[in-house]
Design an enzyme around this catalytic site. Structure first.
Site, PDB file in Angstrom:
ATOM      1  N   SER A  64       0.791  -1.253  -0.012  1.00 42.33           N
ATOM      2  CA  SER A  64       0.007   0.143   0.003  1.00 42.33           C
ATOM      3  C   SER A  64       0.697   1.403   0.001  1.00 42.33           C
ATOM      4  O   SER A  64       1.989   1.190   0.322  1.00 42.33           O
ATOM      5  CB  SER A  64      -0.879   0.124   1.115  1.00 42.33           C
TER       6      SER A  64
HETATM    7  N1  SAH Z   1      -1.145  -4.698   3.948  1.00 43.44           N
HETATM    8  C1  SAH Z   1      -0.331  -4.881   2.666  1.00 43.44           C
HETATM    9  C2  SAH Z   1      -1.339  -4.799   1.664  1.00 43.44           C
HETATM   10  C3  SAH Z   1      -1.160  -5.874   0.266  1.00 43.44           C
HETATM   11  S1  SAH Z   1      -2.347  -5.869  -0.744  1.00 43.44           S
HETATM   12  C4  SAH Z   1       0.991  -4.351   2.384  1.00 43.44           C
HETATM   13  O1  SAH Z   1       0.863  -3.087   2.768  1.00 43.44           O
HETATM   14  O2  SAH Z   1       1.669  -4.751   1.926  1.00 43.44           O
HETATM   15  C5  SAH Z   1      -3.829  -6.672  -0.422  1.00 43.44           C
HETATM   16  C6  SAH Z   1      -3.462  -8.020   0.225  1.00 43.44           C
HETATM   17  O3  SAH Z   1      -4.707  -8.500   0.691  1.00 43.44           O
HETATM   18  C7  SAH Z   1      -3.133  -9.029  -0.975  1.00 43.44           C
HETATM   19  O4  SAH Z   1      -1.863  -9.426  -0.258  1.00 43.44           O
HETATM   20  C8  SAH Z   1      -3.975  -9.800  -1.184  1.00 43.44           C
HETATM   21  O5  SAH Z   1      -3.568 -11.286  -1.377  1.00 43.44           O
HETATM   22  C9  SAH Z   1      -4.793 -10.021   0.273  1.00 43.44           C
HETATM   23  N2  SAH Z   1      -6.261 -10.674   0.260  1.00 43.44           N
HETATM   24  C10 SAH Z   1      -7.023 -10.283  -0.855  1.00 43.44           C
HETATM   25  N3  SAH Z   1      -8.356 -10.806  -0.442  1.00 43.44           N
HETATM   26  C11 SAH Z   1      -8.118 -11.424   0.691  1.00 43.44           C
HETATM   27  C12 SAH Z   1      -8.836 -12.183   1.342  1.00 43.44           C
HETATM   28  N4  SAH Z   1      -9.846 -12.676   1.220  1.00 43.44           N
HETATM   29  N5  SAH Z   1      -8.387 -12.634   2.682  1.00 43.44           N
HETATM   30  C13 SAH Z   1      -7.186 -12.350   3.064  1.00 43.44           C
HETATM   31  N6  SAH Z   1      -6.385 -11.630   2.236  1.00 43.44           N
HETATM   32  C14 SAH Z   1      -6.764 -11.295   1.224  1.00 43.44           C
END
Ligand code: SAH
Length: 213
Positions: A64
């Protein structure tokens, strides 16, 4: 992996940028000033790690944007020792911020590759979240509930009921809702049966995917 004075200098500038954009929570700014964001990214992006931008990580996901991380973290109003649940561990950067804020952190990731990689990596860096879960964030973590706050770091088509029900009374759910772009929502549990909803600005996230199996 090295955290050089050049990285540290860029990080101070990033903190300044976030302050100029309205982030005021000292603990949040301190955490972002401390954590080497370039460690959480592919080395080919190292030079860009302190720009206020999202970048690709593994499995078609993103780390993010720092402003988004700061904005969501601020809305959570975390106090030391809080039980905090994160949906979407991803690179682990937001997880590290939550750890720096003194929370007991639980985080769920549905991509196995990211779950494994980030679990190892966070422990290498010395971060000790209470529990990293490989699973579906729509369900939350009922076995560890209730939480003081819950953060969703992917764009949700709707607000999953289990997340609301896993909040303590007084607890806060910070969740981007809608299709591209999403609107940041804050739900505060005001009693066993009531919630107060507030909406903030537009943000862009990868989608919160529903597992069909
Ligand atoms: N907090 C992270 C954001 C990553 S992007 C950072 O700063 O790096 C969002 C993440 O949510 C991805 O890794 C994706 O695989 C995960 N995601 C998407 N749908 C999901 C679900 N149903 N349950 C758990 N994780 C999920």
């Amino acid at each position: 992996m090295k955290d050089t004075t050049r990285h540290q200098g860029k990080r101070r500038l990033l903190v300044q940028v976030l302050q100029d954009k309205g982030i005021a929570n000292a603990a949040v700014l301190k955490a972002i000033g401390k954590i080497p964001r370039h460690f959480f990214m592919d080395s080919s992006f190292e030079d860009h790690a302190y720009q206020d931008k999202a970048f690709p990580i593994a499995a078609d996901q993103t780390i993010s944007q720092p402003y988004t991380v700061a904005f969501q973290s601020e809305l959570m109003q975390i106090e030391k020792g809080d039980m905090v649940l994160e949906i979407g561990t991803g690179s682990g950067y937001q997880t590290a911020v939550l750890c720096e804020l003194g929370a007991k952190v639980f985080s769920i990731e549905r991509q196995q590759e990211l779950y494994k990689k980030t679990k190892l990596f966070l422990s290498k860096l010395g971060y000790r979240p209470r529990f990293l879960s490989f699973g579906d964030g729509y369900k939350g973590l009922p076995e560890y509930a209730p939480f003081n706050s819950i953060i969703v770091t992917a764009g949700a088509p709707y607000v999953p009921k289990p997340l609301l029900s896993q909040l303590k009374v007084g607890g806060r759910l910070v969740i981007p809702v809608g299709d591209d772009p999403q609107i940041m929502h804050l739900y505060v549990r005001t009693s066993e049966t009531t919630f107060e909803k507030k909406e903030f600005g537009e943000f862009r996230f990868v989608p919160l995917l529903e597992d069909k199996n």
